[in-house]
Structure formats: structure tokens, C-alpha cells
Design a protein around this motif. Structure first.
Motif, PDB file in Angstrom:
ATOM      1  N   ALA A 275       0.835  -1.200   0.000  1.00  0.00           N
ATOM      2  CA  ALA A 275       0.000   0.000   0.000  1.00  0.00           C
ATOM      3  C   ALA A 275       0.867   1.247   0.000  1.00  0.00           C
ATOM      4  O   ALA A 275       1.923   1.298   0.629  1.00  0.00           O
ATOM      5  N   GLU A 276       0.388   2.259  -0.713  1.00  0.00           N
ATOM      6  CA  GLU A 276       1.108   3.522  -0.765  1.00  0.00           C
ATOM      7  C   GLU A 276       0.932   4.278   0.549  1.00  0.00           C
ATOM      8  O   GLU A 276      -0.163   4.361   1.093  1.00  0.00           O
ATOM      9  N   GLU A 277       2.013   4.814   1.084  1.00  0.00           N
ATOM     10  CA  GLU A 277       1.959   5.559   2.333  1.00  0.00           C
ATOM     11  C   GLU A 277       1.328   6.925   2.094  1.00  0.00           C
ATOM     12  O   GLU A 277       1.674   7.616   1.147  1.00  0.00           O
ATOM     13  N   GLN A 278       0.393   7.294   2.965  1.00  0.00           N
ATOM     14  CA  GLN A 278      -0.228   8.606   2.850  1.00  0.00           C
ATOM     15  C   GLN A 278       0.661   9.629   3.526  1.00  0.00           C
ATOM     16  O   GLN A 278       1.190   9.394   4.599  1.00  0.00           O
ATOM     17  N   LYS A 279       0.813  10.767   2.876  1.00  0.00           N
ATOM     18  CA  LYS A 279       1.610  11.845   3.447  1.00  0.00           C
ATOM     19  C   LYS A 279       0.723  13.059   3.612  1.00  0.00           C
ATOM     20  O   LYS A 279      -0.142  13.324   2.796  1.00  0.00           O
TER      21      LYS A 279
END
Length: 57
Positions: free
Chosen positions: A2-6
Motif C-alpha cells: 500500500a502507498e503511504e499517505q503523506k
């Protein structure tokens, strides 16, 4: 994976402002809050206070 949320600085400040206002106005659940199946916040005031303190360090 999963792509990390920033989150940007403005988004974090907006959330902290909301938390401070909510804490000052006592507009949070007094009986606690069920986050999900496994997590429950029993004292929302202390939770908000700790979130604010953690991010002011």
C-alpha cells in the motif's frame, strides 16, 4: 504494498486546530468512542490532549 499517505503542514495544522477547539468546547463523546472492532478510546478528552501535546514537541 500500500502507498503511504503523506500529509502536508497545512493539513496537520488544520487537524490540530480542530482538536484544540473540540477539546476547549468539550464537544467530544463523554462516554468514549469505538474506533474500530479492536480499538476504543475511553477518554476522548485525554486522547485529544495527548494528540495535541505530541505534535507540539
Amino acid at each position: 504494498m500500500a502507498e503511504e499517505q503523506k500529509y502536508d503542514h497545512d493539513s496537520i495544522n488544520e487537524l490540530l486546530t480542530w482538536a484544540k477547539e473540540t477539546l476547549n468546547n468539550k464537544k467530544y463523546p463523554q462516554e468514549g468512542f469505538q474506533l474500530d472492532k479492536c480499538a476504543r478510546i475511553s477518554d476522548c478528552g485525554k486522547y485529544l490532549d495527548s494528540m495535541i501535546l505530541k505534535n507540539n514537541v
